[in-house]
Design an enzyme around this catalytic site. Structure first.
Site, short mmCIF file in Angstrom:
data_model
loop_
_atom_site.label_atom_id
_atom_site.label_comp_id
_atom_site.label_asym_id
_atom_site.label_seq_id
_atom_site.Cartn_x
_atom_site.Cartn_y
_atom_site.Cartn_z
N TRP A 156 48.69 30.17 47.95
CA TRP A 156 47.42 30.73 48.37
C TRP A 156 47.01 30.12 49.71
O TRP A 156 46.55 28.98 49.76
CB TRP A 156 46.36 30.45 47.31
CG TRP A 156 46.61 31.20 46.04
CD1 TRP A 156 46.35 32.51 45.81
CD2 TRP A 156 47.15 30.69 44.81
NE1 TRP A 156 46.70 32.86 44.54
CE2 TRP A 156 47.20 31.77 43.89
CE3 TRP A 156 47.62 29.45 44.39
CZ2 TRP A 156 47.68 31.64 42.59
CZ3 TRP A 156 48.09 29.31 43.11
CH2 TRP A 156 48.13 30.39 42.22
N HIS A 177 41.40 33.88 44.79
CA HIS A 177 41.61 34.80 43.67
C HIS A 177 40.34 34.80 42.82
O HIS A 177 39.43 34.00 43.05
CB HIS A 177 42.86 34.42 42.85
CG HIS A 177 42.93 32.98 42.43
ND1 HIS A 177 43.95 32.47 41.67
CD2 HIS A 177 42.10 31.91 42.64
CE1 HIS A 177 43.76 31.18 41.44
NE2 HIS A 177 42.65 30.83 42.02
N ARG A 203 42.58 35.52 51.64
CA ARG A 203 43.71 34.63 51.94
C ARG A 203 44.05 34.73 53.41
O ARG A 203 43.95 35.81 54.00
CB ARG A 203 44.93 35.01 51.10
CG ARG A 203 44.73 34.73 49.63
CD ARG A 203 45.94 35.01 48.79
NE ARG A 203 45.53 35.10 47.40
CZ ARG A 203 46.32 35.44 46.40
NH1 ARG A 203 47.60 35.75 46.64
NH2 ARG A 203 45.85 35.49 45.17
N GLN A 217 40.34 41.77 43.65
CA GLN A 217 41.10 41.48 42.45
C GLN A 217 40.24 41.84 41.25
O GLN A 217 39.01 41.92 41.35
CB GLN A 217 41.45 39.98 42.37
CG GLN A 217 42.59 39.59 43.28
CD GLN A 217 43.19 38.24 42.92
OE1 GLN A 217 42.54 37.41 42.30
NE2 GLN A 217 44.43 38.02 43.32
N VAL A 260 48.46 29.17 33.50
CA VAL A 260 48.87 29.85 32.26
C VAL A 260 50.20 29.29 31.77
O VAL A 260 51.00 28.79 32.55
CB VAL A 260 49.01 31.38 32.46
CG1 VAL A 260 47.65 32.04 32.55
CG2 VAL A 260 49.86 31.73 33.66
N ALA A 314 44.89 35.51 30.09
CA ALA A 314 44.19 35.90 31.32
C ALA A 314 45.13 36.76 32.14
O ALA A 314 46.34 36.71 31.97
CB ALA A 314 43.79 34.65 32.11
#
Ligand code: FA5
Length: 347
Positions: A156, A177, A203, A217, A260, A314
């Site tokens: 990122w 994000h 970004r 997003q 995650v 998620a």
């Protein structure tokens, strides 16, 4: 003197008859009835006449004065009436004219797709929430298991915001994000949680056909007891069917995101070739549409949830990409050029 008065009266009345506007009428009044007018001088001179003449001349002079006053008042009334009528004519509205057509507005294709995506999740019981675009580093990275110096930060390219009021530099960013909203929502609520978060992200990226430095997003988060990867797959497949059609197939493959575990990338079969391989899907038959995964236990711990009790999933997708797939748009920059020929295709 009597002759002078008669001549004065005739001259004044002739001029009066020619006057067409109120300004000229005022000039006339000053000339013939004002303090320094001929008539006034005559009236003032009457005292010097022989007493026998005084009466006659005085009476005639007063008659002339009242005739001039009366006539000019009548003329004034007439001119005022004309001016009023002209004004009414100027302001007249023709109510029988057909109205000018009102240009019909419409939603931007990104709004349309966002609505559609959000509606698909609403139908599954998700709430819509929004959050700040200027975000703490803590929420954008740290609490998402991306510590400073972690190589995952390189993915990122971040815009840092200059800070004041004693806040150390490097603590505030334009969110890269919508995932920081996972943290904010988990801190503000307790499970069961089901939220969908549309919003902008930024970004430091070179623009090309699929990348912008400012884009949207849509984040999703579900946390509860007993949530498994099967829930993630079932939910995202239901979404894909709602937005792209019930016949579409989905594919989940392993991917890495620090927040995650396990992480996945979801793809749908290519709309152009239906999976056989073409230019659009780069001959793979599949098009990736989002990142997803089971919320990392460290992230749950960070917000004070017991990972032995609660699990969740998620996901984060780019609505521009979804719109591009759905409508067959080949360049993301078209969304921002404000070209009506492009925009008007999406009603
Ligand atoms: C993420 O941003 C993760 N936060 C997604 C996520 C959420 C993973 C929750 C797991 C759990 P990624 O960098 O791949 O992942 O971006 C997600 C989507 O945002 C991409 O698939 C793409 O559609 C969109 N996107 C990312 N960068 C850009 C860009 N520069 N321009 C337009 N869209 C972009």
């Amino acid at each position: 003197m009597i002759e002078q008065l008669e001549e004065l009266k005739t001259r004044a009345l002739e001029e009066l008859a020619r006057i067409q506007d109120l300004d000229r009428l005022e000039e006339w009044r000053i000339t013939y009835l004002g303090k320094r007018s001929e008539l006034n001088q005559i009236l003032r001179g009457i005292g010097t006449l022989a007493p026998a003449d005084r009466r006659t001349v005085g009476q005639i002079a007063n008659d002339v004065k009242s005739v001039l006053e009366g006539e000019s008042a009548a003329r004034r009334a007439q001119l005022e009436q004309i001016a009023r009528e002209a004004e009414i004519a100027r302001e007249r509205v023709d109510v029988t004219l057909p109205p000018r057509p009102i240009a019909r507005g419409q939603c931007h294709p990104l709004s349309l797709i966002t609505e559609e995506i959000v509606a698909a999740f609403r139908a599954l019981g998700y709430d819509v929430v929004e959050g700040p675009e200027v975000e703490w580093d803590k929420y954008n990275f740290e609490m998402l298991n991306i510590p400073a110096e972690h190589p995952a930060r390189d993915v990122w390219d971040t815009f840092y915001v200059k800070t004041t009021d004693g806040i150390p530099q490097g603590q505030v960013v334009l969110r890269t994000h919508t995932s920081p909203m996972q943290i904010r929502v988990m801190q503000a609520r307790r499970p069961p949680i089901r939220v969908i978060v549309p919003g902008r992200a930024y970004r430091y990226e070179a623009t090309d056909a699929t990348h912008e430095s400012e884009f949207y997003q849509i984040e999703g988060l579900a946390v509860d007891e007993h949530i498994t990867m099967a829930d993630l797959k079932g939910t995202l497949t239901a979404f894909a069917h709602a937005v792209f059609g019930p016949e579409r197939r989905t594919r989940f493959r392993v991917d890495f995101f620090p927040f995650v575990e396990p992480g996945a990338e979801m793809a749908i079969d290519c709309h152009a070739c239906r999976g056989s391989g073409c230019r659009i899907c780069k001959n793979t038959g599949w098009i990736e549409i989002m990142g997803a995964g089971m919320v990392h236990p460290k992230v749950l711990e960070g917000v004070g949830y017991d990972p032995a009790k609660y699990t969740g999933f998620a996901f984060g997708m780019g609505p521009e990409r979804v719109a591009m797939l759905k409508y067959g748009i080949d360049d993301i920059r078209l969304f921002k050029t404000n070209d009506l020929r492009f925009l008007q295709q999406f009603r």
